[in-house]
Design a protein around this motif. Sequence first.
Motif, short mmCIF file in Angstrom:
data_model
loop_
_atom_site.label_atom_id
_atom_site.label_comp_id
_atom_site.label_asym_id
_atom_site.label_seq_id
_atom_site.Cartn_x
_atom_site.Cartn_y
_atom_site.Cartn_z
N LEU A 129 0.83 -1.21 0.00
CA LEU A 129 0.00 0.00 0.00
C LEU A 129 0.86 1.26 0.00
CD1 LEU A 129 -2.95 -0.89 2.40
CD2 LEU A 129 -3.09 -0.44 -0.05
N PHE A 130 1.96 1.25 0.74
CA PHE A 130 2.84 2.40 0.72
C PHE A 130 3.47 2.60 -0.66
CE2 PHE A 130 3.03 2.64 5.43
CZ PHE A 130 2.88 4.01 5.54
N TRP A 131 3.59 1.52 -1.40
CA TRP A 131 4.16 1.62 -2.74
C TRP A 131 3.14 2.14 -3.75
CZ3 TRP A 131 4.55 -2.95 -6.56
CH2 TRP A 131 5.26 -2.55 -7.70
N ARG A 132 1.87 1.68 -3.64
CA ARG A 132 0.89 2.00 -4.67
C ARG A 132 -0.26 2.91 -4.21
NH1 ARG A 132 1.25 -1.49 -9.04
NH2 ARG A 132 -0.15 0.01 -10.01
N GLN A 133 -0.64 2.87 -2.93
CA GLN A 133 -1.77 3.66 -2.43
C GLN A 133 -1.36 4.29 -1.10
OE1 GLN A 133 -5.72 1.81 -2.77
NE2 GLN A 133 -4.79 0.09 -3.83
N ARG A 134 -0.49 5.27 -1.19
CA ARG A 134 0.16 5.78 0.02
C ARG A 134 -0.82 6.42 0.99
NH1 ARG A 134 5.76 8.53 -1.07
NH2 ARG A 134 6.01 6.37 -1.77
N SER A 135 -1.81 7.13 0.50
CA SER A 135 -2.75 7.78 1.42
C SER A 135 -3.54 6.74 2.23
CB SER A 135 -3.71 8.69 0.65
OG SER A 135 -4.40 7.97 -0.36
N ALA A 136 -3.96 5.66 1.57
CA ALA A 136 -4.67 4.59 2.29
C ALA A 136 -3.74 3.92 3.30
CB ALA A 136 -5.22 3.56 1.31
N ALA A 137 -2.47 3.74 2.92
CA ALA A 137 -1.52 3.14 3.84
C ALA A 137 -1.35 4.00 5.09
CB ALA A 137 -0.17 2.96 3.14
N TRP A 138 -1.23 5.31 4.92
CA TRP A 138 -1.08 6.20 6.08
C TRP A 138 -2.33 6.19 6.96
CZ3 TRP A 138 3.11 7.51 8.23
CH2 TRP A 138 4.26 7.82 7.51
N MET A 139 -3.50 6.22 6.33
CA MET A 139 -4.73 6.21 7.11
C MET A 139 -4.81 4.96 7.99
SD MET A 139 -8.71 6.01 5.83
CE MET A 139 -8.43 4.51 4.89
N LEU A 140 -4.58 3.80 7.39
CA LEU A 140 -4.70 2.55 8.14
C LEU A 140 -3.60 2.41 9.18
CD1 LEU A 140 -5.68 0.17 5.20
CD2 LEU A 140 -7.18 1.08 6.99
#
Length: 304
Positions: A203-214
């Motif tokens: 997720l940090f590689w492809r969907q960083r905002s979702a990774a930070w939220m979770l």
Amino acid sequence: MCGALAGALVYGSVHRLTRRPLPSLAGAFFFAFSPVFWSLSSTTEVYALHATFVAAALYLLLVWRDAERHRFRLLVLLALVYGLSLSHHRTMLLLAPGMLLFIALESPAANWRDRTARARLVRRGMLLMGAFLIGLLPYLHIFVHELRRNRLVKRIVFDVILGGDFAFFLGFRSDPIRVVWELPKEQLGLAGLLLAVAGLVWLFWRQRSAAWMLLVSFLTTIAFSLFYQVPDIQDFMIPTTLILLLWAGTSAGYLERLSPNLLGGRGRWLRAILEAVLLLAALFSIRSFSAVEERVVDLAGGIE
């Protein structure tokens, strides 16, 4: 019913992150049959509805991110749901930093020099605040009940609404390893935790905002659990199990997606095997069902 709805929302969230149905289904099954969540969904407790609100808030954020139309209406709905969730359980506050960070990262930059744009932001902010306050209306029955008992408004706010009655539980726990490692491992197993870590990295590689939220939501819940000295701390950690399974489902989803691209024809066989393993693992996620049923009986006091 709340447990089933929470599982459905977990499916929707994993599918939003991966666009793969089978890993999403596996994640939903694993969450539904995780020992603590299943036991609390089978008894008269608040935590199944709490998990539903957590899953709903995360799902609505992902829907808002992906939406091309009516994005502000989705935010209004999210504000209403968040207000309702907060009136149900105060620990929803722990999700606020991650949710706000996600909205900030996924929103276009505001032009504060434009007077019209500023006025529009103020109007929208007021609408969001109004929806949030409407969600808090269930607190009114607490005021009515406590005022009839001649309790001061100040004491109602600080002791009942804000949880001052539970302040004596605050303090660093004597079993931090249980909170940080043992309880998550009991819910997912070692393989599930490894998949979760891989999913967070992806997720940090492809969907960083979702990774930070979770990640922020996970860390705030863990931090709270470390400083809340109640014996049933596993019940308060259901959101961490949910987030871990979102990560694990994401990892499985992208392994399934990438296998044909990396291995060509053999990759299709690998994907079929992976799908079969995921399906079997989901079906056998009730492996500890007997132990869970014993916990249900214990929570229910032996009442059928």
